[in-house]
Every structure is written in C-alpha cells, then in structure tokens.
Design a protein around this motif. Structure first.
Motif, PDB file in Angstrom:
ATOM      1  N   ARG A 192      -3.381  71.606 -75.260  1.00 46.34           N
ATOM      2  CA  ARG A 192      -3.932  72.366 -76.389  1.00 46.34           C
ATOM      3  C   ARG A 192      -5.394  72.003 -76.642  1.00 46.34           C
ATOM      4  N   ALA A 193      -5.855  70.878 -76.039  1.00 42.55           N
ATOM      5  CA  ALA A 193      -7.250  70.448 -76.222  1.00 42.55           C
ATOM      6  C   ALA A 193      -8.235  71.527 -75.764  1.00 42.55           C
ATOM      7  N   ALA A 194      -7.784  72.406 -74.872  1.00 46.45           N
ATOM      8  CA  ALA A 194      -8.661  73.489 -74.381  1.00 46.45           C
ATOM      9  C   ALA A 194      -9.312  74.228 -75.556  1.00 46.45           C
TER      10      ALA A 194
ATOM     11  N   LEU B   4     -16.185  63.429 -69.399  1.00 54.46           N
ATOM     12  CA  LEU B   4     -15.649  62.054 -69.378  1.00 54.46           C
ATOM     13  C   LEU B   4     -14.317  62.007 -70.128  1.00 54.46           C
ATOM     14  N   GLY B   5     -13.302  61.431 -69.501  1.00 57.46           N
ATOM     15  CA  GLY B   5     -11.962  61.430 -70.105  1.00 57.46           C
ATOM     16  C   GLY B   5     -11.360  62.811 -69.972  1.00 57.46           C
ATOM     17  N   CYS B   6     -11.324  63.312 -68.744  1.00 61.92           N
ATOM     18  CA  CYS B   6     -11.037  64.742 -68.520  1.00 61.92           C
ATOM     19  C   CYS B   6      -9.564  65.067 -68.327  1.00 61.92           C
ATOM     20  N   ALA B   7      -8.692  64.030 -68.144  1.00 63.73           N
ATOM     21  CA  ALA B   7      -7.283  64.305 -67.843  1.00 63.73           C
ATOM     22  C   ALA B   7      -6.534  64.784 -69.104  1.00 63.73           C
ATOM     23  N   PRO B   8      -5.589  65.674 -69.021  1.00 64.65           N
ATOM     24  CA  PRO B   8      -5.054  66.275 -67.794  1.00 64.65           C
ATOM     25  C   PRO B   8      -5.908  67.378 -67.187  1.00 64.65           C
ATOM     26  N   GLY B   9      -6.934  67.857 -67.939  1.00 66.62           N
ATOM     27  CA  GLY B   9      -7.867  68.775 -67.284  1.00 66.62           C
ATOM     28  C   GLY B   9      -8.051  70.129 -67.956  1.00 66.62           C
ATOM     29  N   SER B  10      -7.631  70.254 -69.230  1.00 69.01           N
ATOM     30  CA  SER B  10      -7.782  71.587 -69.832  1.00 69.01           C
ATOM     31  C   SER B  10      -9.265  71.919 -70.107  1.00 69.01           C
ATOM     32  N   TRP B  11     -10.078  70.904 -70.411  1.00 69.93           N
ATOM     33  CA  TRP B  11     -11.511  71.188 -70.593  1.00 69.93           C
ATOM     34  C   TRP B  11     -12.120  71.607 -69.248  1.00 69.93           C
ATOM     35  N   LEU B  12     -11.649  70.970 -68.174  1.00 69.03           N
ATOM     36  CA  LEU B  12     -12.158  71.355 -66.841  1.00 69.03           C
ATOM     37  C   LEU B  12     -11.780  72.806 -66.546  1.00 69.03           C
TER      38      LEU B  12
ATOM     39  N   VAL C  98     -14.311  62.746 -64.958  1.00 70.80           N
ATOM     40  CA  VAL C  98     -13.986  61.323 -64.772  1.00 70.80           C
ATOM     41  C   VAL C  98     -12.801  60.992 -65.684  1.00 70.80           C
ATOM     42  N   ASP C  99     -11.845  60.264 -65.161  1.00 74.80           N
ATOM     43  CA  ASP C  99     -10.770  59.716 -66.008  1.00 74.80           C
ATOM     44  C   ASP C  99     -10.160  58.525 -65.287  1.00 74.80           C
ATOM     45  N   ARG C 100      -9.548  57.615 -66.083  1.00 74.36           N
ATOM     46  CA  ARG C 100      -8.863  56.498 -65.430  1.00 74.36           C
ATOM     47  C   ARG C 100      -7.489  56.933 -64.927  1.00 74.36           C
ATOM     48  N   LEU C 101      -7.060  58.132 -65.365  1.00 74.80           N
ATOM     49  CA  LEU C 101      -5.793  58.679 -64.865  1.00 74.80           C
ATOM     50  C   LEU C 101      -6.075  59.745 -63.810  1.00 74.80           C
ATOM     51  N   GLU C 102      -5.121  59.903 -62.909  1.00 71.62           N
ATOM     52  CA  GLU C 102      -5.240  60.941 -61.869  1.00 71.62           C
ATOM     53  C   GLU C 102      -5.056  62.320 -62.518  1.00 71.62           C
TER      54      GLU C 102
ATOM     55  N   ARG D 128     -11.863  59.012 -60.221  1.00 68.83           N
ATOM     56  CA  ARG D 128     -10.886  58.245 -60.998  1.00 68.83           C
ATOM     57  C   ARG D 128     -11.451  56.860 -61.300  1.00 68.83           C
ATOM     58  N   TYR D 129     -11.962  56.695 -62.495  1.00 67.92           N
ATOM     59  CA  TYR D 129     -12.608  55.442 -62.916  1.00 67.92           C
ATOM     60  C   TYR D 129     -12.406  55.238 -64.412  1.00 67.92           C
ATOM     61  N   ASP D 130     -12.474  53.992 -64.842  1.00 63.41           N
ATOM     62  CA  ASP D 130     -12.611  53.681 -66.256  1.00 63.41           C
ATOM     63  C   ASP D 130     -14.116  53.796 -66.570  1.00 63.41           C
ATOM     64  N   ILE D 131     -14.469  54.398 -67.696  1.00 59.39           N
ATOM     65  CA  ILE D 131     -15.907  54.601 -67.942  1.00 59.39           C
ATOM     66  C   ILE D 131     -16.655  53.303 -68.204  1.00 59.39           C
ATOM     67  N   SER D 132     -15.922  52.199 -68.444  1.00 59.59           N
ATOM     68  CA  SER D 132     -16.623  50.924 -68.656  1.00 59.59           C
ATOM     69  C   SER D 132     -16.957  50.248 -67.325  1.00 59.59           C
TER      70      SER D 132
ATOM     71  N   SER E 155     -17.412  64.095 -73.903  1.00 60.31           N
ATOM     72  CA  SER E 155     -16.457  62.980 -73.927  1.00 60.31           C
ATOM     73  C   SER E 155     -15.360  63.272 -74.948  1.00 60.31           C
ATOM     74  N   ASP E 156     -14.152  63.440 -74.427  1.00 56.01           N
ATOM     75  CA  ASP E 156     -12.976  63.658 -75.292  1.00 56.01           C
ATOM     76  C   ASP E 156     -12.119  62.396 -75.286  1.00 56.01           C
ATOM     77  N   ILE E 157     -12.762  61.262 -75.028  1.00 54.71           N
ATOM     78  CA  ILE E 157     -12.017  60.000 -74.917  1.00 54.71           C
ATOM     79  C   ILE E 157     -11.666  59.462 -76.297  1.00 54.71           C
ATOM     80  N   ALA E 158     -10.369  59.117 -76.450  1.00 58.53           N
ATOM     81  CA  ALA E 158      -9.948  58.398 -77.652  1.00 58.53           C
ATOM     82  C   ALA E 158      -9.285  57.123 -77.186  1.00 58.53           C
TER      83      ALA E 158
HETATM   84  C1  LIG Z   1      -7.528  63.429 -75.236  1.00 59.23           C
HETATM   85  S1  LIG Z   1      -7.472  63.082 -73.537  1.00 59.23           S
HETATM   86  C2  LIG Z   1      -8.607  64.236 -72.877  1.00 59.23           C
HETATM   87  C3  LIG Z   1      -8.071  65.637 -72.776  1.00 59.23           C
HETATM   88  C4  LIG Z   1      -8.973  66.516 -71.949  1.00 59.23           C
HETATM   89  N1  LIG Z   1     -10.195  66.842 -72.681  1.00 59.23           N
HETATM   90  C5  LIG Z   1      -8.293  67.815 -71.594  1.00 59.23           C
HETATM   91  O1  LIG Z   1      -8.728  68.832 -72.097  1.00 59.23           O
HETATM   92  O2  LIG Z   1      -7.367  67.793 -70.802  1.00 59.23           O
HETATM   93  C6  LIG Z   1      -8.377  61.590 -73.415  1.00 59.23           C
HETATM   94  C7  LIG Z   1      -8.497  61.063 -72.013  1.00 59.23           C
HETATM   95  O3  LIG Z   1      -9.390  59.950 -72.025  1.00 59.23           O
HETATM   96  C8  LIG Z   1      -8.990  59.073 -70.996  1.00 59.23           C
HETATM   97  N2  LIG Z   1      -9.576  57.756 -71.234  1.00 59.23           N
HETATM   98  C9  LIG Z   1      -9.398  56.936 -72.307  1.00 59.23           C
HETATM   99  N3  LIG Z   1     -10.139  55.824 -72.182  1.00 59.23           N
HETATM  100  C10 LIG Z   1     -10.803  55.936 -70.986  1.00 59.23           C
HETATM  101  C11 LIG Z   1     -11.717  55.101 -70.291  1.00 59.23           C
HETATM  102  N4  LIG Z   1     -12.107  53.933 -70.807  1.00 59.23           N
HETATM  103  N5  LIG Z   1     -12.198  55.519 -69.096  1.00 59.23           N
HETATM  104  C12 LIG Z   1     -11.803  56.713 -68.577  1.00 59.23           C
HETATM  105  N6  LIG Z   1     -10.933  57.557 -69.193  1.00 59.23           N
HETATM  106  C13 LIG Z   1     -10.439  57.170 -70.378  1.00 59.23           C
HETATM  107  C14 LIG Z   1      -7.468  59.064 -71.083  1.00 59.23           C
HETATM  108  O4  LIG Z   1      -6.928  58.638 -69.844  1.00 59.23           O
HETATM  109  C15 LIG Z   1      -7.183  60.531 -71.404  1.00 59.23           C
HETATM  110  O5  LIG Z   1      -6.888  61.243 -70.247  1.00 59.23           O
END
Ligand SMILES: C[S@@+](CC[C@H](N)C(=O)[O-])C[C@H]1O[C@@H](n2cnc3c(N)ncnc32)[C@H](O)[C@@H]1O
Length: 204
Positions: free
Chosen positions: A30-32, A54-62, A77-81, A92-96, A117-120
């Motif tokens: 629903r983030a789309a 940044l923090g793009c998974a699962p990918g609706s913004w993409l 970029v995301d730490r999850l696939e 596939r990286y952690d942004i830190s 950045s949609d990272i929380a």
């Molecule tokens: C709310 S979701 C993003 C949803 C995305 N905008 C979409 O539309 O699908 C937040 C994402 O931030 C990623 N995330 C959180 N901390 C992160 C970090 N330090 N480095 C990379 N990704 C991170 C999480 O793995 C998660 O996939």
C-alpha cells in the motif's frame, strides 16, 4: 502478538482501502499510494531523470517509478532481497555500510536528481530511542545523498513526527533550499510517520 490480536490485525489490514486498492492494481504494498500522493503534490519524479530509492523492498515505490517514461535510471537499495523489476538496478546493502557509499559514489557520483528514503527503523515504542534511530538513518541517508545528488536535486525522507523533527528539519535546511513536511492521506492516521520533502540540494 497473540492469536486474537494477530487475527484482528489481518482483518483490519485486509479491510484497509489502500491495501485493497494496491491488490487491485498489483502493487507490492500500500506504500505505493504514499509516493503517488507525494508526486501529485510535489511533481518531483516527473522532473527527474535518475532516481535512487533507499529502503525499497518490497518494491512498490520502484513499481511507481517504473511507470514514469522520463526516468532513465532507477536504482533501489535494501538490506532485504526483492523480486527483480524490469529496468531497476538493485543493490542489497544496509545503508550504513560504507562500502555501499563507496560503490554508489564510484558508479553514480552526483548523478541523481531525486533520492527517496522510505526507511523506518524497527519501532520500539520508546519515543527517545525511536527518534535516535531515525536520526541515525537520517545521517546515513544524508551521507549518501550528499555524494550522489546533483546540485539542485531533491530528497524525500521518511521521519517521525516527534520532538526531534524540528532538529532534523533544521539539519536538512543546511543542505537544501526548501523543506516541507507532508503527511499523505494514505499514511495511517495512527502512525506518526511524515515525509520531509527537501528541494534544491545546495553546493555547500
Ligand atoms: C516501509 S519499507 C519500504 C517500502 C517501499 N517504499 C515500498 O514501496 O515497497 C522500509 C524498508 O526499509 C528497509 N530498511 C530498514 N533499515 C534499513 C537499512 N539500514 N538499510 C537498508 N534498508 C533498510 C527495510 O528492509 C524495508 O524494506
């Protein structure tokens, strides 16, 4: 979460208007609709060529970004696939991770018109801890956007509407000409998330 709480959560989730809409329109989440609303208000994607999410998974913004024919490159970029999306380059990286900054800088130095950045960070419920975690995400996002944004580029970054929002806005004001805080209708009312829209990256 207890069994009953979980089943109530699923019921509420499935009844959510934006969840139903995203299923109907094949969005991964629903983030789309948050990005769609941000675009309706600020028109930053249509004025861009290269976007970093940044923090793009699962990918609706993409998925939303992929529907803009003006975009030449879309990088996520995301730490999850994620399930790969055509036309999107994914890391596939952690942004830190400093090697991410290194890699992106070598590949895309000052190339992006827009960083999202949609990272929380994981929410603990302890306001001070959650704000501090957001501050550390903000620092990492700023390090990346400082290296990768072109002059006059834009940044949209998710934050908490809490006691440190003003401090973070002030920090962003150093690097950008204009800062606006926006809460999309599709962002849940009981969530304190807001987006800070930062326009006009300065050559500091
Ligand atoms: C709310 S979701 C993003 C949803 C995305 N905008 C979409 O539309 O699908 C937040 C994402 O931030 C990623 N995330 C959180 N901390 C992160 C970090 N330090 N480095 C990379 N990704 C991170 C999480 O793995 C998660 O996939």
């Amino acid at each position: 979460m207890s069994g009953k709480k979980k089943s109530n959560w699923f019921k509420a989730h499935n009844n959510d208007f934006y969840v139903r809409l995203s299923k109907k329109n094949d969005y991964k989440s629903r983030a789309a609709y948050k990005l769609i609303e941000l675009e309706e208000k600020f028109s930053l994607i249509r004025g861009s060529k290269n976007v970093l999410d940044l923090g793009c998974a699962p990918g609706s913004w993409l998925q939303v970004l992929s529907s803009f024919p003006n975009l030449i490159s879309i990088v996520g970029v995301d730490r999850l696939e994620i399930d790969r999306i055509q036309g999107v380059e994914f890391f596939r990286y952690d942004i830190s991770d400093l090697s991410l900054l290194d890699l992106l800088t070598k590949k895309f130095n000052s190339k992006f018109n827009l960083v999202l950045s949609d990272i929380a960070p994981n929410i603990t419920g302890i306001v001070d801890v959650d704000q501090a975690n957001f501050a550390s995400v903000t620092e990492n996002v700023l390090n990346i956007s400082n290296k990768l944004l072109e002059i006059d580029g834009n940044l949209i970054i998710k934050q908490f509407n809490g006691p440190r929002l003003k401090e973070i806005s002030n920090l962003l004001e150093i690097s950008f000409k204009k800062i606006e805080v926006f809460k999309p209708k599709s962002s849940k009312k009981n969530s304190s998330e807001v987006y800070i829209v930062c326009k006009g990256f300065k050559d500091c």
